[in-house]
Design an enzyme around this catalytic site. Structure first.
Site, PDB file in Angstrom:
ATOM      1  N   LYS A 173       6.677  20.831  -8.592  1.00  0.00           N
ATOM      2  CA  LYS A 173       5.311  20.721  -9.103  1.00  0.00           C
ATOM      3  C   LYS A 173       4.809  19.288  -8.895  1.00  0.00           C
ATOM      4  CE  LYS A 173       3.143  19.568 -12.622  1.00  0.00           C
ATOM      5  NZ  LYS A 173       1.968  19.086 -11.881  1.00  0.00           N
ATOM      6  N   GLU A 248      13.026   9.913 -14.952  1.00  0.00           N
ATOM      7  CA  GLU A 248      12.734   8.626 -14.295  1.00  0.00           C
ATOM      8  C   GLU A 248      11.353   8.212 -14.778  1.00  0.00           C
ATOM      9  OE1 GLU A 248      14.995   7.222 -12.622  1.00  0.00           O
ATOM     10  OE2 GLU A 248      16.363   8.863 -12.167  1.00  0.00           O
ATOM     11  N   CYS A 282       6.823   2.212 -10.125  1.00  0.00           N
ATOM     12  CA  CYS A 282       7.617   2.183 -11.354  1.00  0.00           C
ATOM     13  C   CYS A 282       8.460   0.919 -11.410  1.00  0.00           C
ATOM     14  CB  CYS A 282       8.486   3.418 -11.445  1.00  0.00           C
ATOM     15  SG  CYS A 282       9.512   3.658  -9.985  1.00  0.00           S
ATOM     16  N   GLU A 384       3.545  -1.023 -20.112  1.00  0.00           N
ATOM     17  CA  GLU A 384       3.658  -0.928 -18.660  1.00  0.00           C
ATOM     18  C   GLU A 384       2.273  -1.229 -18.067  1.00  0.00           C
ATOM     19  OE1 GLU A 384       4.305   2.965 -16.757  1.00  0.00           O
ATOM     20  OE2 GLU A 384       5.497   1.904 -15.259  1.00  0.00           O
TER      21      GLU A 384
HETATM   22  P1  NAD Z   1       2.532  11.678 -15.677  1.00  0.00           P
HETATM   23  O1  NAD Z   1       3.587  11.654 -16.716  1.00  0.00           O
HETATM   24  O2  NAD Z   1       1.122  11.727 -16.101  1.00  0.00           O
HETATM   25  O3  NAD Z   1       2.739  12.925 -14.693  1.00  0.00           O
HETATM   26  C1  NAD Z   1       3.964  13.144 -14.003  1.00  0.00           C
HETATM   27  C2  NAD Z   1       4.095  14.626 -13.683  1.00  0.00           C
HETATM   28  O4  NAD Z   1       4.284  15.353 -14.906  1.00  0.00           O
HETATM   29  C3  NAD Z   1       2.858  15.254 -13.019  1.00  0.00           C
HETATM   30  O5  NAD Z   1       3.278  16.184 -12.036  1.00  0.00           O
HETATM   31  C4  NAD Z   1       2.198  15.959 -14.180  1.00  0.00           C
HETATM   32  O6  NAD Z   1       1.368  17.023 -13.770  1.00  0.00           O
HETATM   33  C5  NAD Z   1       3.415  16.472 -14.918  1.00  0.00           C
HETATM   34  N1  NAD Z   1       3.193  16.887 -16.316  1.00  0.00           N
HETATM   35  C6  NAD Z   1       2.189  16.565 -17.148  1.00  0.00           C
HETATM   36  N2  NAD Z   1       2.354  17.176 -18.351  1.00  0.00           N
HETATM   37  C7  NAD Z   1       3.501  17.877 -18.262  1.00  0.00           C
HETATM   38  C8  NAD Z   1       4.226  18.704 -19.165  1.00  0.00           C
HETATM   39  N3  NAD Z   1       3.805  18.926 -20.393  1.00  0.00           N
HETATM   40  N4  NAD Z   1       5.372  19.250 -18.743  1.00  0.00           N
HETATM   41  C9  NAD Z   1       5.839  19.013 -17.484  1.00  0.00           C
HETATM   42  N5  NAD Z   1       5.205  18.263 -16.585  1.00  0.00           N
HETATM   43  C10 NAD Z   1       4.052  17.688 -16.966  1.00  0.00           C
HETATM   44  O7  NAD Z   1       2.816  10.406 -14.733  1.00  0.00           O
HETATM   45  P2  NAD Z   1       1.874   9.796 -13.610  1.00  0.00           P
HETATM   46  O8  NAD Z   1       0.733   9.114 -14.286  1.00  0.00           O
HETATM   47  O9  NAD Z   1       1.607  10.812 -12.540  1.00  0.00           O
HETATM   48  O10 NAD Z   1       2.853   8.710 -12.956  1.00  0.00           O
HETATM   49  C11 NAD Z   1       2.902   7.376 -13.337  1.00  0.00           C
HETATM   50  C12 NAD Z   1       4.109   7.109 -14.204  1.00  0.00           C
HETATM   51  O11 NAD Z   1       5.294   7.509 -13.516  1.00  0.00           O
HETATM   52  C13 NAD Z   1       4.303   5.643 -14.509  1.00  0.00           C
HETATM   53  O12 NAD Z   1       4.650   5.475 -15.853  1.00  0.00           O
HETATM   54  C14 NAD Z   1       5.458   5.247 -13.607  1.00  0.00           C
HETATM   55  O13 NAD Z   1       6.186   4.129 -14.032  1.00  0.00           O
HETATM   56  C15 NAD Z   1       6.274   6.483 -13.618  1.00  0.00           C
HETATM   57  N6  NAD Z   1       7.166   6.528 -12.469  1.00  0.00           N
HETATM   58  C16 NAD Z   1       8.519   6.354 -12.673  1.00  0.00           C
HETATM   59  C17 NAD Z   1       9.382   6.324 -11.590  1.00  0.00           C
HETATM   60  C18 NAD Z   1      10.866   6.136 -11.778  1.00  0.00           C
HETATM   61  O14 NAD Z   1      11.602   6.420 -10.851  1.00  0.00           O
HETATM   62  N7  NAD Z   1      11.331   5.675 -12.919  1.00  0.00           N
HETATM   63  C19 NAD Z   1       8.882   6.482 -10.290  1.00  0.00           C
HETATM   64  C20 NAD Z   1       7.510   6.642 -10.129  1.00  0.00           C
HETATM   65  C21 NAD Z   1       6.656   6.675 -11.226  1.00  0.00           C
END
Ligand code: NAD
Length: 482
Positions: A173, A248, A282, A384
């Site tokens: 997804k 992550e 990230c 962050e």
């Molecule tokens: P987000 O948490 O808003 O979304 C991530 C994913 O989760 C999307 O596909 C979203 O549709 C899905 N999602 C949303 N609600 C959900 C639910 N209830 N159940 C399951 N899935 C759900 O994150 P974002 O804004 O897209 O990404 C940015 C964040 O990701 C930042 O905090 C960044 O640091 C982090 N990130 C971490 C890493 C790592 O490896 N640690 C890598 C890249 C990004």
């Protein structure tokens, strides 16, 4: 309109709803994808479960050859994939090409690594005569692969490749705003020979389909990359069925620049670490602590280089010596950054460069910023910061720098710039993070396990270690040999 992939078929959403994908540089609609509902998730998981029966019994050499073919196809179609990625995500084409290469490299890594994994054989004491034990590895079942918007392709590869290599099936997804390149990559996996139902992609809003996917009883493994807030929800949803999860999550990586640092190399690395992908990484360099003896030299050189960036549409190049930086992915993301900058300045920080919006008529652009010495209680230090804004702090005592580096809820990456073996050792031992780079750029190598501690989550992606997280380890004791 691209459709989603379920059971080898390209389909609309059951409810026939659509989701528009917007280019963050132009605010124009690039395309639409199906807006899946919980019924679509149900169908995708059921399909993946059926496909598991056969895929889990294929031999690893076969699975590896399909993954290797997928890596070749990704490499061949890199230009098209990169253009698609730029149109939906915003990053400059050169950075999108970098992401596609990283994806191909990661998929190939697991194609090769999966065939090299060896098990254990152990002779055992037994009252019933000779016996031995084996440790075998069994695929787990259907895995959910949930990815964020910032690196939609590499983070897909870090989940799908080890899952498929280990004999699992997947329901992926992507983020609601970046589904397009992901669907193209899924097409290439199919073309490479991944059988129908083994890799499925559902597109739609996480708020509508995320819960149903994570909590589905037939999902045994959830690989999630995204914000800490959503990660907490995923953990809670997965808990009742005791699913295996990897989280992550967000980060606020510290960089410590010591008195003996190679300042020029450190500046170059921090520039990449903070301003690549318009700071939406990230493991970006999010807080820099500089020894007072090299502070002025470091800051002067950094600000001069940050001034070379020119925010703009990622499909166009800036004229030399300027460097293209793409937009922030969403308007809300940019608004939050503007608030964090304002808070940093109000707390006593000095804005050395950037921090404002640009004069583009459209697009969510932000001038890359450097802010000296905001208060330790400011949002720039405590939260962050997911964009091209860098707070810099001066230090005189190394232990104090480590204490401040650790004074954050996060613990993803970290780095230190020194050639003093004692300080390198202290940083490796004392910085609370999943990774410490020494005189190096913050980069997620496919070869090494990657993942955080504290509010940055748990579990590892990348490296041979990630393969272990997609199998059940089982001990088998064999007797009756005499
Ligand atoms: P987000 O948490 O808003 O979304 C991530 C994913 O989760 C999307 O596909 C979203 O549709 C899905 N999602 C949303 N609600 C959900 C639910 N209830 N159940 C399951 N899935 C759900 O994150 P974002 O804004 O897209 O990404 C940015 C964040 O990701 C930042 O905090 C960044 O640091 C982090 N990130 C971490 C890493 C790592 O490896 N640690 C890598 C890249 C990004």
């Amino acid at each position: 309109m691209p459709e989603m992939l379920i059971g080898g078929e390209w389909r609309e959403a059951t409810a026939h709803e659509e989701l528009e994908v917007v280019n963050p540089a132009t605010e124009e609609i690039v395309d639409s994808v199906p807006a899946a509902s919980p019924e679509d998730v149900e169908l995708a998981v059921a399909t993946a479960k059926r496909a598991f029966a056969e895929w889990s019994r294929t031999d690893v050499e076969h699975r590896a050859s399909i993954l290797a073919k997928a890596a070749d196809l990704i490499h061949e179609r890199a230009k098209d994939l990169a253009a698609r990625l730029t149109s939906e995500q915003g990053k400059p084409i050169a950075e999108a090409m970098g992401e596609v290469s990283h994806l191909a490299h990661g998929v190939r890594f697991y194609a090769e690594a999966a065939t090299k994994v060896r098990g254990a054989y152990q002779e055992l004491p037994s009252t019933l005569g000779p016996a031995y034990g084996m440790v075998i590895r069994r695929p787990m079942g259907v895995c959910a692969a949930i990815t964020p918007y910032n690196f939609p392709l590499t983070l897909l590869g870090t989940k799908v490749a080890p899952a498929l290599a280990s004999g699992n099936t997947v329901v992926a997804k992507p983020a609601a705003t970046t589904p397009l390149a992901t669907l193209e990559v899924a097409r290439l996996f199919s073309e490479a020979g991944v059988p129908d139902g083994v890799l499925n992609v559902v597109t739609g809003r996480g708020s509508r389909i995320g819960d149903g996917l994570v909590a589905h009883p037939d999902i045994r493994r959830v690989a999630f990359t995204g914000s800490t807030e959503t990660g907490r929800r995923v953990a809670a949803l997965a808990a009742p069925d005791l699913k295996r999860i990897s989280l992550e999550l967000g980060g606020s990586d510290p960089v410590i620049i010591c008195a003996d640092a190679n300042v020029d190399a450190a500046v170059k690395a921090v520039i990449i670490g903070r301003y690549w992908n318009a700071g939406q990484a990230c493991l970006g360099c999010k807080r820099v602590f500089v020894h007072e003896s090299v502070y002025d030299e470091f800051v002067g050189s950094l600000v001069e280089r940050v001034g070379r960036y020119e925010p703009g549409d990622g499909t166009t190049k800036a004229e030399k010596p300027k460097l293209r930086m793409g937009p922030i992915h969403t308007r809300a993301g940019r608004d939050e950054l503007l608030e964090q900058v304002e808070d940093g300045i109000a707390s006593g920080g000095e804005l050395l460069i950037g921090g404002g919006t640009t004069d583009h008529r459209k697009g969510y652009f932000l001038e890359p910023a450097v802010i000296a010495e905001p208060s330790t209680e400011s949002r720039l230090n405590r939260e962050e910061v997911f964009g091209p804004v860098l707070p810099i702090f001066r230090f005189s005592d190394f232990e104090e720098a480590v204490r401040r580096a650790n004074d954050t809820p996060y613990g993803l990456g970290s780095s230190i710039w020194t050639h003093d073996a004692r300080l390198i050792h202290r940083a490796a031992q004392d910085i609370e993070a999943g990774m410490t780079w020494v005189n190096q750029i913050h980069y997620g190598y496919d070869e090494l396990p990657f993942g955080g501690v504290k509010a940055s989550g748990f579990g590892k992606e990348h490296g041979i270690e990630a393969l272990d997280s997609y199998v059940e380890i089982k001990s088998v004791v064999v007797g009756g040999l005499a």
